[in-house]
Write an enzyme that holds these catalytic residues in place. Sequence first.
Site, mmCIF file in Angstrom:
data_model
loop_
_atom_site.group_PDB
_atom_site.id
_atom_site.type_symbol
_atom_site.label_atom_id
_atom_site.label_comp_id
_atom_site.label_asym_id
_atom_site.label_seq_id
_atom_site.Cartn_x
_atom_site.Cartn_y
_atom_site.Cartn_z
ATOM 1 C CG ASP A 1 42.761 46.518 31.280
ATOM 2 O OD1 ASP A 1 43.350 47.519 30.836
ATOM 3 O OD2 ASP A 1 42.625 46.288 32.497
ATOM 4 C CG ASP B 1 48.175 47.995 34.621
ATOM 5 O OD1 ASP B 1 49.167 47.803 35.331
ATOM 6 O OD2 ASP B 1 48.203 48.612 33.532
ATOM 7 C CG ASP C 1 40.542 45.260 35.697
ATOM 8 O OD1 ASP C 1 40.659 45.934 34.656
ATOM 9 O OD2 ASP C 1 41.127 45.549 36.756
#
Length: 222
Positions: free
Chosen positions: A12, A14, A171
């Site tokens: 991922d 961001d 995250d």
Amino acid sequence: MADFPFDVVAFDLDGTLADTAPDLTGALNHALGELGRPPVSADSVRGMIGHGARALLQKGLGATGGATEELVERGFPIFIDHYVAHIADGTQIFPGLESALDALAARGVKLAVCTNKAEGLARALIDALGWERRFDALVGGDTLPTKKPDPAMLFEAIARCGGGRAAYVGDSITDTDTGRNAGIPTIAVTFGFSDRAPELLGASALIAHYDALIPTLERLAP
């Protein structure tokens, strides 16, 4: 190294590869101000990130008085224009990441980015961070008709890297759900933008620093 357990590792963007919250917060608050709304804190924005820019603006409007489709449509180009102009002013790469990526590449692992950020914005950010040649594939939130947690994006990123045994690093619950839907091991970083405790994400493993990425991947060998 031929005995490394994964051929592809996807990430991922961001909150996983970089702390983009400062610049996303700046763009969101600029748009909110233009729409007559008060600013929101960077801490609150961290829990809003993960579903793309339009969803972030919608959540920001919702937190400051309510979101209508008309407001979202009016504010979206304001948000995007500001973000593009300041896409890496305050964004920081997470500690240990570069060394971990170097170590994976040295083992012959292909690297991919799989993000709900629009592909053009993701590519602009990657270029601004000096990663033009760092990743073998990039799949953004508008690359395919669907977004994460639909696993199609992750499958596409893996395929663009040539396929093989893959793992995903993220995250948020969106990322762990994506990895679970794809049937591959998913590592969650504990320093990202999750809206819940890392222990509640259901990841295959958690890491608190990128120094732990290689050993964790080795431990998750299929």
